[in-house]
Design an enzyme around this catalytic site. Structure first.
Site, PDB file in Angstrom:
ATOM      1  CG  ASN A 151      16.797  53.406  78.197  1.00 26.60           C
ATOM      2  OD1 ASN A 151      17.762  53.663  77.500  1.00 26.60           O
ATOM      3  ND2 ASN A 151      16.371  52.169  78.394  1.00 26.60           N
ATOM      4  CB  CYS A 172      22.794  50.182  75.970  1.00 27.51           C
ATOM      5  SG  CYS A 172      21.230  49.486  75.397  1.00 27.51           S
ATOM      6  CG  HIS A 173      21.455  45.016  77.858  1.00 29.72           C
ATOM      7  ND1 HIS A 173      21.229  45.296  79.177  1.00 29.72           N
ATOM      8  CD2 HIS A 173      20.261  45.092  77.241  1.00 29.72           C
ATOM      9  CE1 HIS A 173      19.936  45.531  79.357  1.00 29.72           C
ATOM     10  NE2 HIS A 173      19.337  45.393  78.202  1.00 29.72           N
ATOM     11  CG  HIS A 203      17.939  51.878  72.222  1.00 32.82           C
ATOM     12  ND1 HIS A 203      16.945  52.333  73.064  1.00 32.82           N
ATOM     13  CD2 HIS A 203      18.685  51.027  72.969  1.00 32.82           C
ATOM     14  CE1 HIS A 203      17.091  51.780  74.261  1.00 32.82           C
ATOM     15  NE2 HIS A 203      18.142  50.979  74.219  1.00 32.82           N
ATOM     16  CE1 TYR A 260      13.490  53.785  69.733  1.00 35.17           C
ATOM     17  CE2 TYR A 260      15.084  52.272  68.800  1.00 35.17           C
ATOM     18  CZ  TYR A 260      14.406  52.773  69.885  1.00 35.17           C
ATOM     19  OH  TYR A 260      14.649  52.248  71.126  1.00 35.17           O
TER      20      TYR A 260
END
Length: 497
Positions: A151, A172-173, A203, A260
């Site tokens: 990241n 990414c998971h 994300h 975010y």
């Protein structure tokens, strides 16, 4: 018979994740006769990880070769695949990402994607990622694939593609984790009983289509299932609220998503309404900083346990859903793998910019990554992604050029920072972060003295604030007790227990 090839892992001193990636890869017979070239800046950690991987190879009687070196170019020399798991500056730098913004009223849970912390994290990472890319171009196998797990995912991948000029896939998971959660809420036996189409940016990816046993699941049914769930109903308040308003569920944890957006962490008095303190990931102030600090302490004292666990026989049935092993298997054998990958958009998502790094479905085989094109995001989902993309673009270009003004504009345009701070506060906050992190920000070396002088003038008053929900870092023994209690509680919840 295929010839042996090399898989280099940069930042291999991250013991748990490196062990998981290597174990997954070794579950594939065609990927066992390889060389794992481990590299890290910490010779001590590298030595411990090498012992763990060598134990796995020895116990399973594999032809795998394991090498370890602090010489990165030596590790990358001739590599066909390069996996990046680094955290530039480590926890010493990362704590500034969390603690300095708190002085200006910015309360983050993770701070590794956007927001003030994620942007500065990118400034530290991107120059080093470009060094990796230079080495890949110069000494790795021609056409080597760079798999970036580090990241901020979108920023690192953006820089590697636009400026590093290497074939890069960001991984990414988040999609898999949210998929499991949805399946659990709907009462499915496993996530394989639920089919999804998920698209957006890392994300901030959205479950656009959910099918359970072939039946499409709408907003109202999913909302009811999540709210009725005894755990998710308490832990995922931000995600559920966004689902109700947007009509689509986000991949990301409550804590991630809350930072975010400009709505859920802007007033300290309201933060507790939206978060849950049962685990760091649900919104705790500086939660990931506390978690990683505790994990580091655990690693340093419990290495013998990790080594003992490495002596178990590899079980392909326990292979995880981390993308890396499945991608390598597809590229090497041609067995098709469907996953969600971070790549340059170029029209994959019709209503996001072409230069953005998007996370969307694709298929991988011997011919590489084949993305599903022509996806159009719902307008609210696209608008939220677009706000982050604008911040990411400015952040990447600032990191490459060392442009302080552009860096400050990136932070100013961040949704959460903009909801809390005035322009004057943003300018001073960035100055303070540049000064604190100067040793990891070589591109800003010429700008740091002026930033230090401006700070000395102290035009903006700051406050000593630990945040709305800061928790203390636990000792190794406290973590051990808490982990045991958690396992006991999980066992007690199982049917028939």
């Amino acid at each position: 018979m295929a010839t042996r090839f090399k898989i280099a892992i940069i930042g291999a001193g991250s013991v748990g994740f490196t062990k998981k990636l290597v174990t997954d890869i070794l579950c594939v017979p065609e990927l066992q006769d390889v060389e794992f070239a481990l590299t890290d800046i910490s010779e001590r950690n590298l030595g411990m990880v090498r012992q763990i991987i060598e134990r796995i190879v020895e116990v399973n009687r594999l032809p795998t070769v394991v090498t370890a070196t602090v010489d990165r170019r030596a590790a990358l020399d001739g590599a066909r695949y390069v996996i990046n798991c680094t955290r530039i500056g480590g926890l010493d730098a990362y704590r500034h990402d969390i603690e300095i913004p708190l002085k200006y009223g910015v309360d983050q849970c993770v701070g590794d994607t956007i927001c003030a912390g994620g942007i500065l994290y990118g400034q530290r990472n991107i120059p080093v990622v470009l060094d990796f890319c230079r080495d890949i171009r110069e000494v790795a196998e021609p056409g080597a694939v760079f798999l970036n797990y580090a990241n901020p995912m979108a920023m690192n991948t953006w820089a590697a593609i636009e400026y590093g000029m290497v074939h890069t896939i960001g991984l990414c998971h988040g999609v898999q984790n949210g998929w499991k959660q949805i399946a659990n809420a709907l009462g499915a036996a496993s996530k394989t009983d639920v089919d999804i189409v998920c698209s957006g940016i890392n994300h901030q990816t959205w479950y656009l289509d959910i099918r359970y046993q072939g039946r499409r699941i709408g907003k109202d049914e999913l909302t009811a299932a999540l709210e009725a769930h005894p755990v998710y109903g308490q832990q995922e308040k931000v995600r559920i609220d966004v689902l109700k308003r947007f009509g689509y569920y986000s991949t990301e944890s409550n804590g991630h998503l809350s930072e975010y957006l400009p709505w859920y962490r802007k007033r300290p008095s309201e933060i507790m309404k939206w978060i849950d303190l049962s685990d760091w990931i649900h919104g705790e102030t500086g939660g990931y900083l506390r978690y990683t600090t505790e994990s580091r302490n655990w690693f340093e004292t419990d290495f013998p346990q990790f080594l003992e666990e490495a002596a178990r026989t590899i079980d392909p049935a326990r292979r995880t859903d981390e993308h890396a092993s499945w991608i390598l298997e597809a590229l090497e054998t041609g067995r098709v793998y469907r996953g969600h990958f971070n790549v340059k958009n170029d029209g994959v998502i019709t209503n996001l910019p072409a230069d953005a790094i998007i996370e969307s479905p694709g298929f991988i085989d011997r011919f590489g990554v084949n993305m599903i094109s022509g996806i159009t995001l719902p307008e609210a989902c696209a608008a939220t992604c677009q706000a982050s993309i604008n911040v990411q673009r400015m952040s990447v270009h600032a990191a490459v050029t060392g442009d302080v003004d552009l860096l400050k504009l990136a932070v100013l345009h961040d949704p959460l920072v903009g909801a809390i701070c005035s322009p004057e506060e943003v300018w001073q906050m960035v100055d303070e972060m540049l000064v604190a992190q100067a040793e990891w920000l070589p591109q800003y070396a010429d700008a740091v003295p002026a930033a230090r002088r401006r700070l000395a003038e102290g035009r903006i008053a700051t406050k000593a604030w630990s945040g709305a929900a800061r928790q203390k870092v636990r000792t190794v023994e406290e973590v051990r007790i808490a982990t045991a209690k958690k396992k006991e509680a999980m066992l007690g919840q199982r049917p028939g227990s």
